[in-house]
Design a protein around this motif. Structure first.
Motif, PDB file in Angstrom:
ATOM      1  N   TYR A  90       0.851  -1.190   0.000  1.00 30.12           N
ATOM      2  CA  TYR A  90       0.000   0.000   0.000  1.00 30.12           C
ATOM      3  C   TYR A  90       0.887   1.240   0.000  1.00 30.12           C
ATOM      4  O   TYR A  90       1.865   1.310   0.747  1.00 30.12           O
ATOM      5  N   ALA A  91       0.536   2.204  -0.835  1.00 29.20           N
ATOM      6  CA  ALA A  91       1.291   3.455  -0.904  1.00 29.20           C
ATOM      7  C   ALA A  91       0.317   4.618  -1.063  1.00 29.20           C
ATOM      8  O   ALA A  91      -0.680   4.519  -1.774  1.00 29.20           O
ATOM      9  N   LYS A  92       0.634   5.734  -0.387  1.00 27.24           N
ATOM     10  CA  LYS A  92      -0.193   6.937  -0.469  1.00 27.24           C
ATOM     11  C   LYS A  92       0.716   8.121  -0.754  1.00 27.24           C
ATOM     12  O   LYS A  92       1.784   8.260  -0.171  1.00 27.24           O
ATOM     13  N   GLY A  93       0.274   8.963  -1.692  1.00 24.97           N
ATOM     14  CA  GLY A  93       1.047  10.152  -2.062  1.00 24.97           C
ATOM     15  C   GLY A  93       0.138  11.331  -2.329  1.00 24.97           C
ATOM     16  O   GLY A  93      -1.028  11.338  -1.937  1.00 24.97           O
ATOM     17  N   ASP A  94       0.668  12.312  -3.007  1.00 25.39           N
ATOM     18  CA  ASP A  94      -0.110  13.509  -3.357  1.00 25.39           C
ATOM     19  C   ASP A  94      -1.202  13.157  -4.370  1.00 25.39           C
ATOM     20  O   ASP A  94      -1.149  12.134  -5.038  1.00 25.39           O
ATOM     21  N   ARG A  95      -2.193  14.059  -4.499  1.00 25.83           N
ATOM     22  CA  ARG A  95      -3.290  13.823  -5.447  1.00 25.83           C
ATOM     23  C   ARG A  95      -2.766  13.689  -6.867  1.00 25.83           C
ATOM     24  O   ARG A  95      -3.217  12.850  -7.625  1.00 25.83           O
ATOM     25  N   LYS A  96      -1.811  14.499  -7.230  1.00 22.46           N
ATOM     26  CA  LYS A  96      -1.156  14.367  -8.536  1.00 22.46           C
ATOM     27  C   LYS A  96       0.256  13.856  -8.267  1.00 22.46           C
ATOM     28  O   LYS A  96       1.174  14.640  -8.017  1.00 22.46           O
ATOM     29  N   THR A 125       1.370   2.864 -12.776  1.00 24.14           N
ATOM     30  CA  THR A 125       1.149   4.166 -13.414  1.00 24.14           C
ATOM     31  C   THR A 125      -0.215   4.207 -14.093  1.00 24.14           C
ATOM     32  O   THR A 125      -0.947   5.200 -13.985  1.00 24.14           O
ATOM     33  N   ARG A 126      -0.589   3.141 -14.783  1.00 24.27           N
ATOM     34  CA  ARG A 126      -1.913   3.096 -15.434  1.00 24.27           C
ATOM     35  C   ARG A 126      -3.027   3.242 -14.415  1.00 24.27           C
ATOM     36  O   ARG A 126      -3.990   3.971 -14.629  1.00 24.27           O
ATOM     37  N   CYS A 127      -2.896   2.508 -13.316  1.00 24.44           N
ATOM     38  CA  CYS A 127      -3.940   2.555 -12.299  1.00 24.44           C
ATOM     39  C   CYS A 127      -4.071   3.959 -11.715  1.00 24.44           C
ATOM     40  O   CYS A 127      -5.177   4.489 -11.597  1.00 24.44           O
ATOM     41  N   LEU A 128      -2.951   4.560 -11.363  1.00 26.65           N
ATOM     42  CA  LEU A 128      -2.995   5.891 -10.745  1.00 26.65           C
ATOM     43  C   LEU A 128      -3.443   6.974 -11.723  1.00 26.65           C
ATOM     44  O   LEU A 128      -4.090   7.945 -11.321  1.00 26.65           O
ATOM     45  N   LYS A 129      -3.135   6.831 -13.003  1.00 23.77           N
ATOM     46  CA  LYS A 129      -3.517   7.851 -13.979  1.00 23.77           C
ATOM     47  C   LYS A 129      -4.933   7.675 -14.508  1.00 23.77           C
ATOM     48  O   LYS A 129      -5.477   8.584 -15.135  1.00 23.77           O
ATOM     49  N   ARG A 130      -5.551   6.523 -14.298  1.00 19.92           N
ATOM     50  CA  ARG A 130      -6.921   6.316 -14.779  1.00 19.92           C
ATOM     51  C   ARG A 130      -7.950   7.053 -13.950  1.00 19.92           C
ATOM     52  O   ARG A 130      -9.066   7.273 -14.414  1.00 19.92           O
ATOM     53  N   MET A 131      -7.614   7.394 -12.727  1.00 22.91           N
ATOM     54  CA  MET A 131      -8.581   8.112 -11.903  1.00 22.91           C
ATOM     55  C   MET A 131      -8.797   9.499 -12.489  1.00 22.91           C
ATOM     56  O   MET A 131      -7.855  10.160 -12.911  1.00 22.91           O
ATOM     57  N   GLY A 132     -10.031   9.896 -12.534  1.00 22.44           N
ATOM     58  CA  GLY A 132     -10.314  11.209 -13.100  1.00 22.44           C
ATOM     59  C   GLY A 132     -11.792  11.421 -13.298  1.00 22.44           C
ATOM     60  O   GLY A 132     -12.638  10.746 -12.710  1.00 22.44           O
ATOM     61  N   LEU A 134     -13.780  10.852 -15.935  1.00 23.94           N
ATOM     62  CA  LEU A 134     -14.562   9.805 -16.592  1.00 23.94           C
ATOM     63  C   LEU A 134     -14.698   8.541 -15.745  1.00 23.94           C
ATOM     64  O   LEU A 134     -15.767   7.934 -15.688  1.00 23.94           O
ATOM     65  N   ARG A 135     -13.647   8.121 -15.094  1.00 24.34           N
ATOM     66  CA  ARG A 135     -13.678   6.847 -14.362  1.00 24.34           C
ATOM     67  C   ARG A 135     -13.922   6.998 -12.869  1.00 24.34           C
ATOM     68  O   ARG A 135     -14.084   6.014 -12.169  1.00 24.34           O
ATOM     69  N   GLY A 136     -13.880   8.182 -12.355  1.00 21.97           N
ATOM     70  CA  GLY A 136     -14.159   8.407 -10.942  1.00 21.97           C
ATOM     71  C   GLY A 136     -12.906   8.374 -10.080  1.00 21.97           C
ATOM     72  O   GLY A 136     -11.785   8.334 -10.574  1.00 21.97           O
ATOM     73  N   ASP A 137     -13.141   8.380  -8.770  1.00 22.83           N
ATOM     74  CA  ASP A 137     -12.038   8.457  -7.821  1.00 22.83           C
ATOM     75  C   ASP A 137     -11.610   7.106  -7.273  1.00 22.83           C
ATOM     76  O   ASP A 137     -10.765   7.036  -6.392  1.00 22.83           O
ATOM     77  N   LYS A 138     -12.212   6.047  -7.774  1.00 23.73           N
ATOM     78  CA  LYS A 138     -11.811   4.702  -7.343  1.00 23.73           C
ATOM     79  C   LYS A 138     -11.726   3.808  -8.575  1.00 23.73           C
ATOM     80  O   LYS A 138     -12.714   3.616  -9.280  1.00 23.73           O
ATOM     81  N   VAL A 139     -10.536   3.272  -8.813  1.00 25.05           N
ATOM     82  CA  VAL A 139     -10.313   2.435  -9.984  1.00 25.05           C
ATOM     83  C   VAL A 139      -9.733   1.102  -9.523  1.00 25.05           C
ATOM     84  O   VAL A 139      -8.766   1.077  -8.764  1.00 25.05           O
ATOM     85  N   SER A 140     -10.327   0.013  -9.967  1.00 19.24           N
ATOM     86  CA  SER A 140      -9.785  -1.319  -9.703  1.00 19.24           C
ATOM     87  C   SER A 140      -9.405  -1.929 -11.035  1.00 19.24           C
ATOM     88  O   SER A 140     -10.185  -1.891 -11.991  1.00 19.24           O
ATOM     89  N   MET A 141      -8.231  -2.490 -11.097  1.00 20.56           N
ATOM     90  CA  MET A 141      -7.793  -3.115 -12.337  1.00 20.56           C
ATOM     91  C   MET A 141      -6.893  -4.292 -12.033  1.00 20.56           C
ATOM     92  O   MET A 141      -6.422  -4.471 -10.917  1.00 20.56           O
ATOM     93  N   THR A 151      -7.325   4.766  -5.298  1.00 22.93           N
ATOM     94  CA  THR A 151      -8.348   5.695  -4.814  1.00 22.93           C
ATOM     95  C   THR A 151      -7.711   7.060  -4.618  1.00 22.93           C
ATOM     96  O   THR A 151      -6.501   7.171  -4.430  1.00 22.93           O
ATOM     97  N   ARG A 152      -8.556   8.090  -4.679  1.00 16.50           N
ATOM     98  CA  ARG A 152      -8.039   9.423  -4.413  1.00 16.50           C
ATOM     99  C   ARG A 152      -9.091  10.241  -3.686  1.00 16.50           C
ATOM    100  O   ARG A 152     -10.298  10.017  -3.821  1.00 16.50           O
ATOM    101  N   THR A 153      -8.592  11.177  -2.923  1.00 14.08           N
ATOM    102  CA  THR A 153      -9.439  12.144  -2.235  1.00 14.08           C
ATOM    103  C   THR A 153      -9.072  13.526  -2.779  1.00 14.08           C
ATOM    104  O   THR A 153      -8.352  13.626  -3.775  1.00 14.08           O
ATOM    105  N   LYS A 154      -9.490  14.579  -2.106  1.00 12.52           N
ATOM    106  CA  LYS A 154      -9.171  15.923  -2.589  1.00 12.52           C
ATOM    107  C   LYS A 154      -7.689  16.256  -2.454  1.00 12.52           C
ATOM    108  O   LYS A 154      -7.181  17.120  -3.150  1.00 12.52           O
TER     109      LYS A 154
END
Length: 167
Positions: A90-96, A125-132, A134-141, A151-154
């Motif tokens: 598990y890793a957490k970083g900045d929104r961008k 990278t694909r997983c983190l860049k797919r959030m947006g 069109l696909r929302g703030d939670k992407v499973s792949m 997942t992302r928050t504000k």
């Protein structure tokens, strides 16, 4: 040829048994004490990560989770033995996220799950860049037999990479 059989009285036989019993117990205890202790595989993986990735340090362990620290990430952890997975990173970083975060997560994923680093960096990278939008703030792949959930928050973006127990 006749055999001579020496019959000892019961009291003598029981005293011989009593004198050998403590010795046998001591030998048995010494055999178990000399057995090597097996380290937790999760601890071994965390030490490998710390040795292979510059700036990564093992912080502390609580239950089945080993917490790690790195300057490019806000939060890192390595979990072992969940209900439907054997290892989770598990890793957490900045929104961008910055490129350093992508490289850190890709390198750690490659070491933990023994996949090529290029594939691990591509998948995370694909997983983190797919959030947006069109696909929302939670992407499973799923990528190269790895389950990735981003997942992302504000203010933050996070990724959890697992592999099922049956794979």
């Amino acid at each position: 040829m006749t055999r001579l059989r020496l019959r000892l009285p019961f009291s003598v036989r029981s005293s011989l048994f009593r004198s050998r019993l403590p010795i046998a117990l001591l030998v048995l205890a010494a055999a178990f004490a000399a057995a090597p202790a097996h380290a937790d595989p999760c601890d071994d993986i965390a030490k490998q990560l710390a040795n292979q990735i510059d700036g990564l340090k093992v912080n502390f362990k609580a239950a089945n989770i080993t917490y790690l620290t790195h300057p490019a990430a806000k939060e890192l952890s390595l979990g072992c033995r969940g209900s439907n997975y054997s290892v989770e990173f598990y890793a957490k970083g900045d929104r961008k996220p910055k490129p350093e975060f992508f490289n850190l997560v890709g390198a750690a994923t490659a070491l933990v799950f023994t996949v090529p680093k290029d594939d691990a960096v591509t998948g995370t990278t694909r997983c983190l860049k797919r959030m947006g939008l069109l696909r929302g703030d939670k992407v499973s792949m799923r990528f190269r037999r790895l389950n990735m959930e981003c997942t992302r928050t504000k203010t933050e973006a996070s990724i959890a990479v697992t592999r099922g127990k049956d794979e």
